[in-house]
Design an enzyme around this catalytic site. Structure first.
Site, PDB file in Angstrom:
ATOM      1  NE  ARG A  58      -2.796   0.537   3.456  1.00 41.99           N
ATOM      2  CZ  ARG A  58      -2.179   1.162   4.467  1.00 41.99           C
ATOM      3  NH1 ARG A  58      -1.763   2.405   4.333  1.00 41.99           N
ATOM      4  NH2 ARG A  58      -1.985   0.550   5.614  1.00 41.99           N
ATOM      5  CE1 TYR A 111     -16.734   9.509 -16.446  1.00 41.87           C
ATOM      6  CE2 TYR A 111     -15.575   9.518 -14.342  1.00 41.87           C
ATOM      7  CZ  TYR A 111     -16.397   8.883 -15.257  1.00 41.87           C
ATOM      8  OH  TYR A 111     -16.877   7.631 -15.003  1.00 41.87           O
ATOM      9  CG  ASP A 183      -8.760  14.346 -16.086  1.00 40.61           C
ATOM     10  OD1 ASP A 183      -8.065  13.702 -16.894  1.00 40.61           O
ATOM     11  OD2 ASP A 183      -9.740  13.872 -15.488  1.00 40.61           O
ATOM     12  CE  LYS A 208     -11.873   6.098 -19.370  1.00 39.79           C
ATOM     13  NZ  LYS A 208     -11.804   6.012 -17.950  1.00 39.79           N
TER      14      LYS A 208
END
Ligand code: LCS
Length: 393
Positions: A58, A111, A183, A208
Site C-alpha cells: 500500500r 467527467y 486532467d 484510458k
C-alpha cells in the site's frame, strides 16, 4: 540501475525500469503485500526513511514505482502517485489541496463523477465549488473568490471536446495564488504536457490511453513539486487507494505502445471526423483537428495532435442518435475510451447522467451528443460501420 533514456519513445519503453538483481528478469511482477526486513534495525531504517527499502505494497511496490516514475518522466514532473482508479486520483487531489472553507473553480464540462463527487460529498466538509465555461478565461477570473485554492480543468473536455488554454489558466491561477490541476486523460502525455504549460498537478485515468487495452482501471497523479508529491502521496497511502502489482504491471506493459496506439487511433479519427462532417445526416461534429472546431488554432498550439475523441450529433437529435448507437456492428456501445477498440456512448444518459438537465445544458452536453472514442481498427471498417448505422435513420 535504470536504463538511460531521453527521447519520449525510449522513455515509454525503459523509464522507471529497475534491473532485477536476482534473476535478471526483464519484466518481473512483485506480487506481494509485504517485504521482509534483513533485521530489526533495517526495518526501523525503512520506516524512518534512512533506507529506501520496500515495506508494504500500500505504501510502495517495485511494479507500482516503475509505473509512477515512468509516467512522471513522460509528463516532465517531479514524481507520480499511482491510484486504484482515475476517480481515486481526482479525489486524492481534492482531499490534498482543499480544506474546510476553501473553494474550487472547475470547467463545467468535466467527467461527470469528477463534478458530482465534489458537489455531493465536499459541501459536508465545507468545501465549495463553482463550474464555469473555462474555454473563456474571463469566466474563470470572474468565478475566483478570496478563498479559491484550486482551478481544475480537463482539456479536451469530456465529452464536449472543448479546449481550455492551459498557459492562460496557469497565469490566472498563479496570479491569484491558486494551484492549476489538469486532467490530461483525453490526450495522454504523448499529445499534451500540462506541466510544461504551467500546470502544478496533472492527473490521469490510466484506464484510458495510458493502459489502452480496456483490461484494468487505474489512475495517476503527477506533481511538479516535491512538496505536493509528499502531501498527495501521504493521502493515497493513508486512504489506501493504491494500485496492486498486477494492475501496475499490466499498465506499464500497455504504456510501452502508447505512441504507436495514439498515432494510429488519431490517424483514424482524423478520417472519421472528416467523414462525419461531410455526412448529410450529421448536424455537427466537434473534433480538435477540424477547422470548424472553435479552438482549432489553440488545439494546434498546445496539443501535438488532435487525438482520437470525437463528439457529434445527428439530425433528429437523441431519437436518431439512438438508432445510430443501436446499429453499430463493429464499434462497441460502451463507456470508457482510449482503448484499441472503437467505442460509442451517450453522455447525457450514461457518463454524465448524474448531472441535472440544467447542468448538462450549461456544460454543452446536449441530449443528442454522441461520443465516439476511435480505436485502431482499419479506418475503412470504422467508416463503413458508421455508414450503415447512419443509413438506418
Ligand atoms: N477523468 C476523465 C477525463 C475520465 O474520462 C474518467 C473516466 C475519469 C477521470 C475517471 O477515471 P476511472 O476512475 O474511470 O479510471 N471516464 C470514463 C468515461 O468517459 N467513460 O467511462 C469512464
Amino acid at each position: 540501475m535504470e536504463k538511460k533514456s531521453t527521447g519520449f519513445n525510449s522513455k515509454l519503453i525503459h523509464a522507471g525500469a529497475v534491473h532485477d538483481e536476482l534473476h535478471s528478469a526483464v519484466s518481473p511482477i512483485y506480487q506481494t503485500s509485504t517485504f521482509s526486513f534483513k533485521n530489526a534495525d533495517h526495518g526501523a531504517a525503512c520506516f524512518s526513511g534512512e533506507d529506501d527499502g520496500y515495506i508494504y505494497t500500500r505504501i510502495a511496490n517495485p511494479n507500482i514505482r516503475e509505473l509512477e516514475q515512468a509516467v512522471a518522466q513522460l509528463e516532465n514532473g517531479f514524481d507520480g502517485i499511482a491510484t486504484s482508479s482515475g476517480m481515486a486520483a481526482v479525489n486524492v487531489v481534492y482531499f490534498g489541496l482543499l480544506a474546510a472553507g476553501d473553494h474550487m473553480v472547475s470547467h463545467n464540462a468535466v467527467y461527470g463523477p469528477s463534478r458530482s463527487i465534489m458537489e455531493s460529498l465536499f459541501p459536508k466538509y465545507n468545501v465549495e465549488s463553482s463550474y464555469v465555461d473555462a474555454t473563456n478565461p474571463q469566466n474563470v477570473i470572474d468565478a475566483i473568490r478570496p478563498n479559491t485554492k484550486v482551478l481544475y480543468v480537463e482539456t479536451p473536455a469530456n465529452p464536449t471536446i472543448g479546449i481550455t488554454d492551459l498557459k492562460v489558466m496557469a497565469k490566472i491561477a498563479h496570479e491569484h495564488g491558486i494551484k492549476l490541476v489538469v486532467d490530461n486523460t483525453f490526450c495522454s502525455p504523448y499529445l499534451q504536457k500540462p506541466l510544461d504549460l504551467g500546470a502544478d498537478i496533472v492527473l490521469h485515468s490510466m484506464t484510458k490511453f495510458i493502459n489502452g487495452h480496456a483490461d484494468i482501471v487505474a489512475g495517476m497523479v503527477v506533481t511538479k513539486t516535491e512538496a505536493d508529491y509528499k502531501l498527495l502521496r501521504g493521502i493515497m497511502v493513508n486512504v489506501g487507494c493504491n494500485m496492486d502489482p498486477q494492475q501496475a504491471w499490466l499498465t506499464r506493459r500497455g504504456l510501452k505502445t502508447l505512441a504507436i496506439r495514439v498515432e494510429r487511433a488519431q490517424e483514424n479519427a482524423i478520417k472519421v471526423a472528416d467523414y462525419l462532417e461531410a455526412h448529410p445526416k450529421v448536424e455537427w461534429v466537434r473534433y480538435p483537428g477540424l477547422k470548424s472546431h472553435p479552438q482549432y488554432e489553440l488545439a494546434k498550439e498546445q496539443m501535438s495532435g488532435p487525438g482520437a475523441m470525437i463528439s457529434f450529433e445527428v439530425k433528429g437529435g437523441l431519437t436518431a442518435g439512438k438508432i445510430v448507437m443501436n446499429s453499430m456492428q463493429l464499434a462497441l456501445l460502451a463507456v470508457s475510451l482510449g482503448g484499441v477498440e472503437t467505442l460509442i456512448q451517450h453522455p447525457a444518459s450514461m457518463t454524465h447522467s448524474k448531472l441535472s438537465d440544467q447542468k448538462q445544458m450549461e456544460g454543452g452536453i446536449t441530449k443528442g451528443l454522441i461520443r465516439l472514442a476511435v480505436g485502431i481498427e482499419d479506418v475503412e471498417d470504422i467508416i463503413a460501420d458508421l455508414e450503415q448505422a447512419l443509413a438506418k435513420i
